[in-house]
Design a protein around this motif. Structure first.
Motif, PDB file in Angstrom:
ATOM      1  N   ASP A   1       7.960  15.119  42.982  1.00 60.23           N
ATOM      2  CA  ASP A   1       6.869  15.985  43.424  1.00 60.23           C
ATOM      3  C   ASP A   1       6.510  15.759  44.891  1.00 60.23           C
ATOM      4  OD1 ASP A   1       5.620  13.535  43.422  1.00 60.23           O
ATOM      5  OD2 ASP A   1       4.079  14.066  41.949  1.00 60.23           O
ATOM      6  N   GLY A   2       7.278  14.900  45.558  1.00 57.40           N
ATOM      7  CA  GLY A   2       7.046  14.667  46.974  1.00 57.40           C
ATOM      8  C   GLY A   2       6.148  13.483  47.279  1.00 57.40           C
ATOM      9  N   SER A   3       5.486  12.913  46.288  1.00 62.88           N
ATOM     10  CA  SER A   3       4.602  11.767  46.533  1.00 62.88           C
ATOM     11  C   SER A   3       5.423  10.490  46.702  1.00 62.88           C
ATOM     12  CB  SER A   3       3.622  11.604  45.374  1.00 62.88           C
ATOM     13  OG  SER A   3       4.326  11.350  44.161  1.00 62.88           O
ATOM     14  N   PHE A   4       4.823   9.511  47.371  1.00 63.30           N
ATOM     15  CA  PHE A   4       5.504   8.246  47.650  1.00 63.30           C
ATOM     16  C   PHE A   4       4.901   7.121  46.811  1.00 63.30           C
ATOM     17  CE2 PHE A   4       6.052  10.863  51.394  1.00 63.30           C
ATOM     18  CZ  PHE A   4       7.386  10.660  51.734  1.00 63.30           C
ATOM     19  N   TYR A   5       5.710   6.103  46.562  1.00 62.20           N
ATOM     20  CA  TYR A   5       5.228   4.931  45.848  1.00 62.20           C
ATOM     21  C   TYR A   5       6.014   3.700  46.309  1.00 62.20           C
ATOM     22  CZ  TYR A   5       9.422   5.505  42.910  1.00 62.20           C
ATOM     23  OH  TYR A   5      10.709   5.612  42.469  1.00 62.20           O
ATOM     24  N   ASN A   6       5.401   2.547  46.135  1.00 60.71           N
ATOM     25  CA  ASN A   6       6.057   1.273  46.455  1.00 60.71           C
ATOM     26  C   ASN A   6       6.819   0.780  45.236  1.00 60.71           C
ATOM     27  OD1 ASN A   6       4.855   1.106  49.086  1.00 60.71           O
ATOM     28  ND2 ASN A   6       2.957   0.420  48.114  1.00 60.71           N
ATOM     29  N   TYR A   7       8.075   0.458  45.426  1.00 56.23           N
ATOM     30  CA  TYR A   7       8.937   0.026  44.334  1.00 56.23           C
ATOM     31  C   TYR A   7       9.235  -1.461  44.507  1.00 56.23           C
ATOM     32  CZ  TYR A   7      12.777   0.228  40.923  1.00 56.23           C
ATOM     33  OH  TYR A   7      13.586   0.051  39.835  1.00 56.23           O
ATOM     34  N   ARG A   8       8.729  -2.272  43.579  1.00 57.45           N
ATOM     35  CA  ARG A   8       8.914  -3.722  43.659  1.00 57.45           C
ATOM     36  C   ARG A   8      10.164  -4.104  42.880  1.00 57.45           C
ATOM     37  NH1 ARG A   8       5.236  -7.741  45.133  1.00 57.45           N
ATOM     38  NH2 ARG A   8       3.610  -6.155  45.238  1.00 57.45           N
ATOM     39  N   THR A   9      11.136  -4.693  43.587  1.00 62.44           N
ATOM     40  CA  THR A   9      12.423  -4.971  42.967  1.00 62.44           C
ATOM     41  C   THR A   9      13.136  -6.085  43.733  1.00 62.44           C
ATOM     42  OG1 THR A   9      14.507  -3.950  42.243  1.00 62.44           O
ATOM     43  CG2 THR A   9      13.621  -3.234  44.370  1.00 62.44           C
ATOM     44  N   ASN A  10      14.322  -6.446  43.270  1.00 64.67           N
ATOM     45  CA  ASN A  10      15.154  -7.394  44.006  1.00 64.67           C
ATOM     46  C   ASN A  10      15.821  -6.655  45.156  1.00 64.67           C
ATOM     47  OD1 ASN A  10      15.651  -8.209  40.786  1.00 64.67           O
ATOM     48  ND2 ASN A  10      15.110  -9.909  42.120  1.00 64.67           N
ATOM     49  N   VAL A  11      15.642  -7.162  46.365  1.00 64.22           N
ATOM     50  CA  VAL A  11      16.096  -6.403  47.540  1.00 64.22           C
ATOM     51  C   VAL A  11      17.146  -7.118  48.374  1.00 64.22           C
ATOM     52  CG1 VAL A  11      13.977  -5.070  47.751  1.00 64.22           C
ATOM     53  CG2 VAL A  11      14.138  -7.290  48.874  1.00 64.22           C
ATOM     54  N   GLY A  12      17.406  -8.396  48.128  1.00 65.10           N
ATOM     55  CA  GLY A  12      18.416  -9.033  48.966  1.00 65.10           C
ATOM     56  C   GLY A  12      18.476 -10.533  48.806  1.00 65.10           C
TER      57      GLY A  12
END
Length: 750
Positions: free
Chosen positions: A563-574
């Motif tokens: 729908d175009g909205s943004f959110y913060n995605y908490r995950t393993n990143v590196g």
């Protein structure tokens, strides 16, 4: 799991009856192969403040591990205010956050890890956990008063097999327990005064009879602090009682209670630091910690080489903070509101920690061919509960410490729960008189869960996402030693380690954040290769190289919904990698020339830590001003808060009862953020942390075994420096270290 541990204990007892009964010693000509009881004070009759841990102490195997033992009585430094740069000066590569002049909050790390309240170490007292929650929130809010500490054990990465998380290894503060006293009653007192209104009173009683020994102390410390708005006090009491039912069986009960309260002066901008490092723009920020630990410890000695240790322990801790903490940071001044003619309301945060644990460890021995071998088995059960409350803008408009919620309703009310069960095993295989190999395994089972209210929206409760993580896995490692001489050895190890998903990773605001349902614990490994030992009585050394691989680091990336909205995605990143050198050399030119000197002794030391800590493949996705997602990578960026060079050196002159020490500590610059920002930001939360050099002086005189005096000057040259930039409490902003201060202390025993 309880039945499993009981079965293991019964099997151990049965096993020991069939084990080699005549293997009471293992090459007793070598100090490092002796079996030492827990209460043995290594270095009791020595002036040395740093030693290596013997291969076996109590039920713990130290062979093959990078380890150090600090005898606190022999430390020529300011232990009154827990000045860790002096206490651990001979432990190479230890980084220290010096933003708390009281010494109550100790922050140490190594190998490019974060010093934040020592949370990358498994922090223990008398062998059991004292952190808020070793798995979900491993911050050490309580640290013992070092005047009450007998010795400090530090074991690097390979210790993860015996002690569990973290990547940094294990730090164990072993308190005084009366084992050094050989009479029914003894009274000890140490009275200290110093700069900025410092007053410390340490008083203890202890004694020993044939059947029991006991020890208890009370310590009070207060001061106005080096900076404005930084006064504090701390009260700590401890009691321990050991009863020996037989020569083989003893039980110890101990209880510790500590309460500290400190005013938090807040951070400064870089411009303010240059203007006046003592100034403060926060007078209403307070921090209060109450901590109680209790333990029941039993020891049974089947033989010189076969022992059983059982620890039942509990931690009840409360951590409270109140203060003015606007999101814009330290640049917003805390002033009277012209509309209300009062200060603005403050934010409140409260954590209650209720933790219970049981650890069972057994040390045994057996013969394989002509060689005597040793093994250690252990089991652990742990349950931790953290109750977290927060209320932004619901605190009082006053200036004193006050945790009253204005409407009686906490905005956030969250319960965290941790359950852990673990089994570990290590074995010393003696392949020859000189070569030993130490393989080990650890099985971990962890459940972490979060539930509760994360706020209100439109008058309705915002409940946490349903977060529960259960998993089990095995860690493996192997170490080795080759005894080049009777007093020196080559050592090597490589061991897996992990850092569990933290509570903060389970409490993302559901309106703005999403937690990856497949988020994983950070895992990796530590490796060491080194040479250590001593030559005669004049040279002590430990030189090694290390490699630390830290995978599955957890972070936050911005994502966009359909729908175009943004959110913060908490995950393993590196991931990240740290590699470097840790070296210590201590040399006595006098003892190198002669065994007897009529004019005293001189000791020189240098400890050096080189760390190259960098990010590997580490994905970052952010939103720009045009509401577009921008992807970048931190690959080859330096890890934040990881200085490349740490050098500590010193000279000690001693003659009879007199001792004089000068120490110099140099720490190179470091970045405060993963983007390696150089220029300081306006709010001082990002930017370089400049290099600094600090010089300390300490002198002591022991009139006899019962009377002593000690004095010192910390930061002799009045260096103006800071060791951290904080994004939130107790800042935000750059947090200055203390300038020049002095202390003088008088002690007596009766």
């Amino acid at each position: 799991m309880k039945r499993t541990i009981i079965t293991i204990c019964l099997a151990i007892i049965a096993l020991q009856t069939t084990a080699q009964q005549d293997s009471t010693k293992t090459d007793s000509s070598r100090l490092h192969t002796k079996y030492l009881a827990d209460i043995t004070v290594v270095g009791r009759n020595s002036r040395a403040d740093v030693h290596f841990l013997p291969e076996i102490v109590g039920v713990n195997i130290n062979a093959g591990k990078k380890n150090s033992l600090i005898v606190v009585d022999n430390v020529q430094g300011n232990v009154v205010t827990n000045t860790m740069r002096q206490v651990v000066a001979k432990i190479p590569g230890i980084q220290i956050w010096e933003s708390d002049g009281s010494g109550i909050q100790i922050g140490i790390a190594a190998r490019g890890l974060s010093p934040n309240r020592s949370w990358e170490f498994n922090t223990r007292q008398n062998g059991y956990d004292i952190a808020a929650d070793p798995y979900g929130y491993p911050e050490a809010y309580y640290n013992p008063q070092l005047q009450a500490v007998q010795r400090i054990e530090i074991i690097r990465g390979h210790g993860s097999l015996q002690y569990g998380p973290q990547f940094g290894g294990m730090v164990n503060y072993i308190l005084r327990n009366g084992s050094e006293i050989n009479k029914p009653f003894e009274f000890e007192t140490q009275q200290t005064i110093g700069s900025n209104g410092l007053f410390n009173s340490y008083n203890a009683v202890g004694g020993e009879t044939k059947k029991y020994h006991y020890y208890g102390f009370f310590d009070h410390r207060n001061a106005d602090g080096y900076r404005q708005n930084s006064r504090y006090y701390n009260n700590s009491g401890f009691g321990t009682f050991t009863y020996r039912f037989t020569d083989k069986f003893s039980v110890t009960a101990e209880l510790m209670r500590s309460n500290m309260r400190s005013q938090q002066p807040g951070g400064l901008t870089d411009a303010q630091l240059k203007q006046d490092i003592k100034q403060s723009f926060r007078s209403r920020n307070w921090f209060d910690v109450s901590w109680t630990t209790a333990a029941l410890i039993s020891n049974y000695k089947f033989s010189e080489t076969s022992r059983l240790n059982v620890k039942l322990f509990a931690v009840h801790g409360d951590r409270n903070s109140v203060g003015f903490m606007p999101s814009a940071g330290i640049t917003v001044k805390d002033t009277i509101n012209k509309t209300t003619n009062q200060y603005n309301t403050r934010n409140l945060n409260e954590d209650d920690y209720r933790n219970y644990g049981l650890e069972v460890r057994y040390l045994g021995a057996y013969k394989l061919g002509k060689m005597n071998n040793s093994f250690s088995l252990g089991g652990r059960l742990y349950k931790g509960t953290t109750l977290r409350y927060a209320a932004d803008g619901k605190g009082s408009t006053g200036t004193d410490y006050d945790m009253t919620v204005s409407d009686g309703i906490w905005t956030r009310d969250i319960d965290f729960n941790t359950i852990n069960a673990a089994l570990h095993a290590e074995n010393i295989f003696r392949l020859s008189e000189k070569l030993i190999v130490i393989p080990g395994l650890r099985y971990e089972y962890i459940t972490g869960q979060a539930s509760g209210r994360n706020g209100f929206s439109g008058g309705n409760e915002v409940l946490l996402q349903n977060q529960k993580r259960s998993r089990g896995f095995v860690l493996a490692g192997v170490g080795a030693e080759y005894h080049v001489t009777s007093m020196s050895e080559l050592y090597a190890n490589i061991t897996q380690a992990y850092r569990p998903v933290q509570f903060a990773d389970l409490t993302a605001p559901p309106t703005t954040d999403v937690v990856d349902q497949d988020i994983k614990d950070a895992k990796g490994y530590n490796a060491d290769l080194g040479y250590r030992g001593r030559f005669g009585s004049y040279l002590f050394f430990d030189v090694s190289a290390f490699y630390l691989q830290y995978n599955n680091r957890i972070g936050t990336i911005v994502q966009q919904r359909t729908d175009g909205s943004f959110y913060n995605y908490r995950t393993n990143v590196g991931n990240s990698t740290s590699k470097g050198i840790e070296a210590l050399v201590e040399f006595s030119p006098v003892k190198a020339i002669t065994d007897k000197s009529t004019w005293g002794d001189i000791n020189l030391f240098v400890s050096y830590g080189y760390t190259d800590a960098r990010y590997g493949n580490f994905k970052v996705i952010t939103k720009n001003n045009n509401n577009q997602l921008v992807e970048s990578n931190l690959q080859n960026k330096k890890v934040e808060n990881a200085p490349e060079h740490i050098v500590r050196s010193g000279l000690t002159y001693s003659f009879k009862g007199f001792s004089f020490t000068t120490q110099v500590s140099y720490v190179s610059d470091a970045f405060a953020d993963a983007n390696n920002t150089v220029a300081p930001s306006a709010n001082a939360q990002n930017g370089i942390i400049p290099a600094y050099t600090v010089t300390d002086l300490t002198a002591s005189y022991r009139f006899n075994k019962n009377l002593n005096i000690k004095a010192g000057i910390n930061n002799l040259t009045n260096e103006k420096y800071f060791t951290r930039r904080a994004g939130g409490y107790p800042g935000p902003g750059a947090l200055p270290a203390d300038g020049r201060t002095f202390f003088i202390s008088v002690g007596a025993k009766f």
